[in-house]
Design an enzyme around this catalytic site. Structure first.
Site, mmCIF file in Angstrom:
data_model
loop_
_atom_site.group_PDB
_atom_site.id
_atom_site.type_symbol
_atom_site.label_atom_id
_atom_site.label_comp_id
_atom_site.label_asym_id
_atom_site.label_seq_id
_atom_site.Cartn_x
_atom_site.Cartn_y
_atom_site.Cartn_z
ATOM 1 N N GLY A 7 24.351 36.911 34.475
ATOM 2 C CA GLY A 7 25.595 37.136 33.743
ATOM 3 C C GLY A 7 26.329 35.831 33.494
ATOM 4 O O GLY A 7 26.690 35.139 34.438
ATOM 5 N N GLY A 9 29.327 35.188 32.262
ATOM 6 C CA GLY A 9 30.786 35.255 32.112
ATOM 7 C C GLY A 9 31.441 34.116 32.887
ATOM 8 O O GLY A 9 30.782 33.134 33.255
ATOM 9 N N ALA A 10 32.738 34.269 33.157
ATOM 10 C CA ALA A 10 33.476 33.173 33.795
ATOM 11 C C ALA A 10 32.881 32.826 35.163
ATOM 12 O O ALA A 10 32.566 31.665 35.438
ATOM 13 C CB ALA A 10 34.948 33.569 33.917
ATOM 14 N N LYS A 77 30.151 42.346 34.926
ATOM 15 C CA LYS A 77 31.261 43.236 35.231
ATOM 16 C C LYS A 77 30.722 44.426 36.027
ATOM 17 O O LYS A 77 29.568 44.851 35.816
ATOM 18 C CB LYS A 77 31.900 43.739 33.924
ATOM 19 C CG LYS A 77 32.592 42.635 33.148
ATOM 20 C CD LYS A 77 33.933 42.300 33.771
ATOM 21 C CE LYS A 77 34.672 41.262 32.977
ATOM 22 N NZ LYS A 77 35.902 40.815 33.633
ATOM 23 N N ASN A 103 34.548 41.557 41.615
ATOM 24 C CA ASN A 103 35.790 42.265 41.919
ATOM 25 C C ASN A 103 35.513 43.750 42.091
ATOM 26 O O ASN A 103 34.563 44.282 41.529
ATOM 27 C CB ASN A 103 36.765 42.146 40.730
ATOM 28 C CG ASN A 103 37.588 40.871 40.782
ATOM 29 O OD1 ASN A 103 37.657 40.202 41.800
ATOM 30 N ND2 ASN A 103 38.236 40.562 39.664
ATOM 31 N N LYS A 185 40.159 42.051 49.150
ATOM 32 C CA LYS A 185 40.251 41.568 47.763
ATOM 33 C C LYS A 185 40.629 42.717 46.827
ATOM 34 O O LYS A 185 41.397 42.541 45.877
ATOM 35 C CB LYS A 185 38.911 40.937 47.358
ATOM 36 C CG LYS A 185 38.847 40.352 45.951
ATOM 37 C CD LYS A 185 39.373 38.944 45.869
ATOM 38 C CE LYS A 185 39.550 38.400 44.466
ATOM 39 N NZ LYS A 185 38.342 37.979 43.805
ATOM 40 N N ASN A 189 43.458 42.832 43.896
ATOM 41 C CA ASN A 189 43.180 43.156 42.499
ATOM 42 C C ASN A 189 43.909 44.429 42.064
ATOM 43 O O ASN A 189 44.378 44.522 40.925
ATOM 44 C CB ASN A 189 41.671 43.314 42.262
ATOM 45 C CG ASN A 189 40.932 42.001 42.336
ATOM 46 O OD1 ASN A 189 39.949 41.855 43.053
ATOM 47 N ND2 ASN A 189 41.396 41.006 41.610
ATOM 48 N N ASN A 203 49.935 36.207 36.175
ATOM 49 C CA ASN A 203 50.087 36.724 37.555
ATOM 50 C C ASN A 203 51.455 36.458 38.177
ATOM 51 O O ASN A 203 52.029 37.314 38.836
ATOM 52 C CB ASN A 203 49.015 36.122 38.462
ATOM 53 C CG ASN A 203 47.619 36.540 38.068
ATOM 54 O OD1 ASN A 203 47.450 37.350 37.168
ATOM 55 N ND2 ASN A 203 46.608 35.998 38.742
ATOM 56 N N GLU A 268 37.545 46.574 34.378
ATOM 57 C CA GLU A 268 36.949 47.054 35.629
ATOM 58 C C GLU A 268 37.870 48.058 36.337
ATOM 59 O O GLU A 268 37.769 48.241 37.541
ATOM 60 C CB GLU A 268 36.658 45.867 36.543
ATOM 61 C CG GLU A 268 35.583 44.959 35.976
ATOM 62 C CD GLU A 268 35.211 43.819 36.914
ATOM 63 O OE1 GLU A 268 34.043 43.741 37.343
ATOM 64 O OE2 GLU A 268 36.090 42.989 37.209
#
Ligand code: PAF
Length: 310
Positions: A7, A9-10, A77, A103, A185, A189, A203, A268
Protein backbone atom coordinates in the site's frame (compact mmCIF):
# COMPACT_ATOMS: atom_id res chain seq x y z
CA UNK A 1 15.43 -9.77 5.43
CA UNK A 2 13.06 -9.22 2.50
CA UNK A 3 10.37 -6.71 3.42
CA UNK A 4 7.29 -5.88 1.35
CA UNK A 5 5.31 -2.77 2.24
CA UNK A 6 1.77 -3.23 0.96
CA UNK A 7 0.00 0.00 0.00
CA UNK A 8 1.57 3.26 -1.22
CA UNK A 9 -0.49 5.66 0.92
CA UNK A 10 1.00 8.05 3.47
CA UNK A 11 2.15 5.41 5.98
CA UNK A 12 3.21 2.89 3.33
CA UNK A 13 5.30 5.50 1.54
CA UNK A 14 6.83 6.66 4.85
CA UNK A 15 7.80 3.13 5.94
CA UNK A 16 9.08 2.19 2.48
CA UNK A 17 11.12 5.40 2.31
CA UNK A 18 12.70 4.84 5.74
CA UNK A 19 13.26 1.13 5.20
CA UNK A 20 15.02 1.79 1.91
CA UNK A 21 17.82 3.32 4.03
CA UNK A 22 18.44 -0.12 5.56
CA UNK A 23 20.57 -2.95 4.21
CA UNK A 24 17.45 -5.08 3.74
CA UNK A 25 15.69 -5.80 0.45
CA UNK A 26 12.66 -3.52 0.51
CA UNK A 27 9.71 -3.51 -1.87
CA UNK A 28 6.68 -1.27 -2.07
CA UNK A 29 3.65 -2.95 -3.60
CA UNK A 30 1.34 -0.57 -5.43
CA UNK A 31 -1.76 -1.85 -7.17
CA UNK A 32 -1.44 0.73 -9.94
CA UNK A 33 1.15 -0.09 -12.63
CA UNK A 34 1.34 3.55 -13.66
CA UNK A 35 1.99 4.73 -10.09
CA UNK A 36 4.58 2.02 -9.55
CA UNK A 37 6.44 3.05 -12.72
CA UNK A 38 6.37 6.73 -11.65
CA UNK A 39 7.65 5.92 -8.16
CA UNK A 40 10.39 3.68 -9.56
CA UNK A 41 11.76 6.44 -11.74
CA UNK A 42 11.43 9.43 -9.38
CA UNK A 43 11.41 7.76 -5.95
CA UNK A 44 9.69 9.18 -2.87
CA UNK A 45 10.46 12.78 -1.97
CA UNK A 46 10.09 13.32 1.80
CA UNK A 47 9.84 16.74 3.43
CA UNK A 48 8.99 17.73 6.98
CA UNK A 49 10.09 16.60 10.41
CA UNK A 50 12.81 14.22 9.17
CA UNK A 51 14.23 16.88 6.83
CA UNK A 52 14.13 16.92 3.02
CA UNK A 53 15.36 13.75 1.40
CA UNK A 54 14.65 11.33 -1.40
CA UNK A 55 14.25 7.56 -1.13
CA UNK A 56 14.30 4.97 -3.87
CA UNK A 57 12.61 1.76 -2.72
CA UNK A 58 11.86 -0.85 -5.36
CA UNK A 59 8.23 -0.39 -6.36
CA UNK A 60 6.12 -2.87 -8.26
CA UNK A 61 2.52 -3.63 -9.13
CA UNK A 62 3.46 -7.21 -9.94
CA UNK A 63 3.60 -9.49 -6.94
CA UNK A 64 5.78 -12.03 -8.83
CA UNK A 65 8.64 -9.49 -8.88
CA UNK A 66 8.93 -9.75 -5.11
CA UNK A 67 9.07 -13.52 -4.65
CA UNK A 68 8.83 -14.83 -1.08
CA UNK A 69 9.13 -12.24 1.68
CA UNK A 70 10.10 -12.40 5.35
CA UNK A 71 7.93 -9.51 6.46
CA UNK A 72 4.84 -7.87 4.99
CA UNK A 73 3.80 -4.51 6.37
CA UNK A 74 0.15 -3.92 5.61
CA UNK A 75 -0.40 -0.21 5.06
CA UNK A 76 -3.74 -0.16 3.25
CA UNK A 77 -6.88 1.38 4.73
CA UNK A 78 -8.55 -1.00 7.18
CA UNK A 79 -11.49 -1.71 4.85
CA UNK A 80 -8.98 -3.11 2.32
CA UNK A 81 -7.01 -5.32 4.74
CA UNK A 82 -8.88 -8.50 3.82
CA UNK A 83 -8.29 -8.03 0.09
CA UNK A 84 -4.63 -7.01 0.63
CA UNK A 85 -3.85 -10.12 2.70
CA UNK A 86 -5.65 -12.39 0.23
CA UNK A 87 -3.74 -10.89 -2.70
CA UNK A 88 -0.34 -11.09 -1.02
CA UNK A 89 -0.64 -14.76 -0.04
CA UNK A 90 1.86 -15.74 -2.80
CA UNK A 91 4.51 -13.77 -0.86
CA UNK A 92 4.17 -15.97 2.22
CA UNK A 93 6.66 -18.66 3.16
CA UNK A 94 6.72 -20.69 6.35
CA UNK A 95 8.04 -17.96 8.66
CA UNK A 96 6.76 -14.83 6.97
CA UNK A 97 5.38 -12.32 9.47
CA UNK A 98 2.61 -9.86 8.67
CA UNK A 99 2.71 -6.54 10.46
CA UNK A 100 -0.16 -4.12 10.95
CA UNK A 101 0.25 -0.66 12.40
CA UNK A 102 -3.03 0.51 10.86
CA UNK A 103 -5.49 2.76 12.62
CA UNK A 104 -8.58 1.20 14.14
CA UNK A 105 -9.48 -2.19 15.57
CA UNK A 106 -10.18 -5.38 13.65
CA UNK A 107 -7.09 -5.67 11.40
CA UNK A 108 -5.34 -8.21 13.61
CA UNK A 109 -8.42 -10.40 13.59
CA UNK A 110 -8.68 -10.22 9.77
CA UNK A 111 -4.99 -11.11 9.28
CA UNK A 112 -5.14 -13.92 11.87
CA UNK A 113 -8.16 -15.47 10.19
CA UNK A 114 -6.63 -15.37 6.72
CA UNK A 115 -2.98 -16.14 7.47
CA UNK A 116 -2.80 -17.53 11.01
CA UNK A 117 -2.25 -15.89 14.43
CA UNK A 118 1.42 -16.90 14.55
CA UNK A 119 2.28 -14.62 11.67
CA UNK A 120 0.77 -11.47 13.14
CA UNK A 121 2.83 -8.59 14.45
CA UNK A 122 0.55 -5.83 15.64
CA UNK A 123 1.08 -2.43 17.05
CA UNK A 124 0.79 1.27 16.62
CA UNK A 125 2.88 4.07 15.23
CA UNK A 126 2.90 7.66 16.30
CA UNK A 127 4.73 8.76 13.16
CA UNK A 128 2.51 11.15 11.20
CA UNK A 129 2.49 11.55 7.43
CA UNK A 130 0.44 13.12 4.66
CA UNK A 131 0.69 12.07 1.04
CA UNK A 132 0.62 15.27 -1.00
CA UNK A 133 0.66 13.34 -4.30
CA UNK A 134 2.13 9.93 -5.22
CA UNK A 135 5.82 10.13 -4.31
CA UNK A 136 5.47 13.50 -2.52
CA UNK A 137 5.29 12.86 1.19
CA UNK A 138 5.04 15.27 4.07
CA UNK A 139 6.44 13.76 7.27
CA UNK A 140 4.11 15.56 9.66
CA UNK A 141 5.46 14.39 13.01
CA UNK A 142 7.82 12.01 14.75
CA UNK A 143 6.74 9.47 17.36
CA UNK A 144 7.39 6.02 18.71
CA UNK A 145 6.35 2.79 17.02
CA UNK A 146 5.35 -0.04 19.37
CA UNK A 147 5.06 -3.65 18.22
CA UNK A 148 4.29 -7.06 19.66
CA UNK A 149 2.77 -10.46 18.97
CA UNK A 150 -0.65 -11.83 19.88
CA UNK A 151 0.62 -14.28 22.50
CA UNK A 152 2.80 -11.61 24.14
CA UNK A 153 6.01 -13.49 23.36
CA UNK A 154 8.89 -11.57 21.82
CA UNK A 155 10.71 -14.02 19.55
CA UNK A 156 13.93 -13.33 17.69
CA UNK A 157 12.13 -12.22 14.49
CA UNK A 158 10.38 -9.34 16.22
CA UNK A 159 13.60 -8.31 17.95
CA UNK A 160 15.36 -8.18 14.55
CA UNK A 161 12.55 -6.03 13.17
CA UNK A 162 12.92 -3.64 16.12
CA UNK A 163 16.64 -3.44 15.43
CA UNK A 164 16.16 -2.69 11.73
CA UNK A 165 13.56 0.00 12.48
CA UNK A 166 15.70 1.66 15.15
CA UNK A 167 18.79 1.68 12.93
CA UNK A 168 17.00 3.64 10.19
CA UNK A 169 15.58 6.15 12.66
CA UNK A 170 12.10 4.75 13.33
CA UNK A 171 12.16 4.72 17.11
CA UNK A 172 10.65 1.33 17.98
CA UNK A 173 9.88 -0.55 21.19
CA UNK A 174 8.45 -3.98 21.93
CA UNK A 175 5.25 -4.60 23.88
CA UNK A 176 3.73 -7.74 25.39
CA UNK A 177 0.18 -6.39 25.14
CA UNK A 178 -0.78 -5.38 21.62
CA UNK A 179 -4.49 -5.33 22.49
CA UNK A 180 -3.71 -2.59 25.01
CA UNK A 181 -1.69 -0.72 22.36
CA UNK A 182 -4.36 -0.95 19.71
CA UNK A 183 -7.12 0.18 22.07
CA UNK A 184 -4.97 3.02 23.35
CA UNK A 185 -4.57 4.31 19.79
CA UNK A 186 -8.21 3.51 18.93
CA UNK A 187 -9.41 5.81 21.71
CA UNK A 188 -7.22 8.62 20.38
CA UNK A 189 -8.52 8.12 16.84
CA UNK A 190 -12.12 7.81 18.08
CA UNK A 191 -11.79 11.15 19.86
CA UNK A 192 -10.06 13.06 17.08
CA UNK A 193 -10.68 11.64 13.62
CA UNK A 194 -14.45 11.80 13.11
CA UNK A 195 -14.77 15.14 14.87
CA UNK A 196 -12.07 16.74 12.71
CA UNK A 197 -13.63 15.14 9.61
CA UNK A 198 -17.09 16.53 10.37
CA UNK A 199 -15.89 20.01 11.36
CA UNK A 200 -13.02 20.12 8.82
CA UNK A 201 -10.74 21.48 11.52
CA UNK A 202 -7.10 20.57 12.13
CA UNK A 203 -6.47 18.45 15.24
CA UNK A 204 -5.49 21.33 17.52
CA UNK A 205 -8.63 23.38 16.86
CA UNK A 206 -11.20 20.87 18.14
CA UNK A 207 -10.14 21.49 21.74
CA UNK A 208 -10.33 25.25 21.35
CA UNK A 209 -14.11 25.49 20.95
CA UNK A 210 -16.40 24.67 23.85
CA UNK A 211 -18.77 22.55 21.74
CA UNK A 212 -16.18 20.37 20.04
CA UNK A 213 -14.20 19.98 23.27
CA UNK A 214 -17.36 18.67 24.97
CA UNK A 215 -18.12 16.29 22.09
CA UNK A 216 -14.52 15.03 22.15
CA UNK A 217 -14.80 14.33 25.88
CA UNK A 218 -18.11 12.50 25.51
CA UNK A 219 -16.76 10.40 22.62
CA UNK A 220 -13.66 9.43 24.58
CA UNK A 221 -15.58 8.72 27.80
CA UNK A 222 -17.91 6.33 25.94
CA UNK A 223 -14.99 4.56 24.26
CA UNK A 224 -13.15 4.18 27.57
CA UNK A 225 -16.29 2.63 29.12
CA UNK A 226 -16.20 -0.05 26.43
CA UNK A 227 -12.45 -0.62 26.87
CA UNK A 228 -12.95 -1.07 30.61
CA UNK A 229 -15.74 -3.60 30.11
CA UNK A 230 -13.44 -5.48 27.69
CA UNK A 231 -10.77 -5.42 30.42
CA UNK A 232 -8.29 -3.66 28.15
CA UNK A 233 -5.27 -2.15 29.86
CA UNK A 234 -4.57 1.21 28.26
CA UNK A 235 -0.99 2.46 28.02
CA UNK A 236 -1.85 5.84 29.60
CA UNK A 237 -3.62 6.61 32.89
CA UNK A 238 -5.82 9.52 31.92
CA UNK A 239 -7.40 8.96 28.48
CA UNK A 240 -9.04 12.40 28.24
CA UNK A 241 -5.80 14.19 29.08
CA UNK A 242 -3.96 11.94 26.59
CA UNK A 243 -6.36 12.63 23.69
CA UNK A 244 -6.23 16.37 24.37
CA UNK A 245 -2.43 16.19 24.55
CA UNK A 246 -2.37 14.46 21.13
CA UNK A 247 -4.57 17.29 19.76
CA UNK A 248 -2.03 19.79 21.06
CA UNK A 249 0.98 17.75 19.92
CA UNK A 250 -0.43 17.37 16.40
CA UNK A 251 -2.21 20.74 16.37
CA UNK A 252 -1.51 21.56 12.73
CA UNK A 253 -2.27 18.05 11.41
CA UNK A 254 -5.10 17.24 9.08
CA UNK A 255 -6.26 13.93 10.58
CA UNK A 256 -6.25 10.93 8.26
CA UNK A 257 -10.07 10.88 8.26
CA UNK A 258 -10.30 14.54 7.34
CA UNK A 259 -7.77 13.91 4.55
CA UNK A 260 -10.08 11.17 3.25
CA UNK A 261 -13.13 13.43 3.42
CA UNK A 262 -11.31 16.26 1.65
CA UNK A 263 -10.34 13.83 -1.13
CA UNK A 264 -13.89 12.44 -1.22
CA UNK A 265 -12.62 8.99 -0.28
CA UNK A 266 -14.05 6.26 1.91
CA UNK A 267 -13.00 6.68 5.56
CA UNK A 268 -12.04 4.18 8.28
CA UNK A 269 -15.06 5.13 10.42
CA UNK A 270 -16.28 1.48 10.62
CA UNK A 271 -12.95 0.48 12.20
CA UNK A 272 -12.81 3.40 14.65
CA UNK A 273 -16.02 4.86 16.12
CA UNK A 274 -17.95 2.10 14.34
CA UNK A 275 -16.19 -0.47 16.55
CA UNK A 276 -17.30 1.43 19.67
CA UNK A 277 -20.89 1.50 18.39
CA UNK A 278 -20.92 -2.23 17.58
CA UNK A 279 -19.45 -3.18 20.95
CA UNK A 280 -21.82 -0.77 22.71
CA UNK A 281 -24.74 -2.65 21.19
CA UNK A 282 -23.26 -6.03 22.06
CA UNK A 283 -22.44 -5.09 25.65
CA UNK A 284 -25.54 -2.96 26.33
CA UNK A 285 -23.53 0.22 26.89
CA UNK A 286 -24.97 3.48 25.54
CA UNK A 287 -22.59 5.27 23.13
CA UNK A 288 -24.79 8.01 21.59
CA UNK A 289 -21.99 10.42 20.70
CA UNK A 290 -20.00 7.78 18.84
CA UNK A 291 -23.21 6.74 17.05
CA UNK A 292 -23.90 10.32 16.01
CA UNK A 293 -20.36 10.73 14.65
CA UNK A 294 -20.63 7.48 12.69
CA UNK A 295 -23.93 8.62 11.19
CA UNK A 296 -22.51 12.02 10.25
CA UNK A 297 -19.32 10.66 8.66
CA UNK A 298 -21.28 8.03 6.74
CA UNK A 299 -23.67 10.73 5.53
CA UNK A 300 -20.75 12.82 4.28
CA UNK A 301 -19.29 9.75 2.52
CA UNK A 302 -22.57 8.95 0.76
CA UNK A 303 -23.24 12.55 -0.18
CA UNK A 304 -19.98 13.30 -2.00
CA UNK A 305 -21.60 13.71 -5.43
CA UNK A 306 -24.42 15.83 -3.99
CA UNK A 307 -22.36 18.31 -2.01
CA UNK A 308 -22.49 22.01 -2.79
CA UNK A 309 -19.09 23.40 -3.64
CA UNK A 310 -18.18 26.74 -1.99
O1 PAF B 1 -5.28 9.22 12.06
C1 PAF B 1 -4.59 10.21 12.35
O2 PAF B 1 -4.65 11.27 11.74
C2 PAF B 1 -3.58 10.08 13.49
O3 PAF B 1 -3.62 8.76 13.97
C3 PAF B 1 -3.78 11.08 14.64
C4 PAF B 1 -3.08 10.57 15.89
C5 PAF B 1 -5.22 11.34 14.93
C6 PAF B 1 -3.04 12.36 14.33
O4 PAF B 1 -3.54 13.06 13.23
Amino acid sequence: MKIAVVGPGAMGSLFAAFLSKSKEEVWLLDKSRENAAGLNSSGICVTGSSGSWRAKPKVTANIQDIGKADLLIICVKSFNTKQAVEQTKPLLQQNTKIMTLQNGAGNIEIISELAGEDRVIGGITNEGATLISPGQLHHAGRGETLIGTLDGKLPVEIRSIREIFNKIGLQTKLSRDIKGLIWSKLIINAGINALTAVTRLPNGRIIEFEGTRRILRETVTEAVRIAKRKRVKLIYDDPLAKVEAVCEGTAGNTSSMLQDILHKKRTEIDFINGVIVRLGQELGIAVPTNKLLVDLVKTIESSYPLRLEP
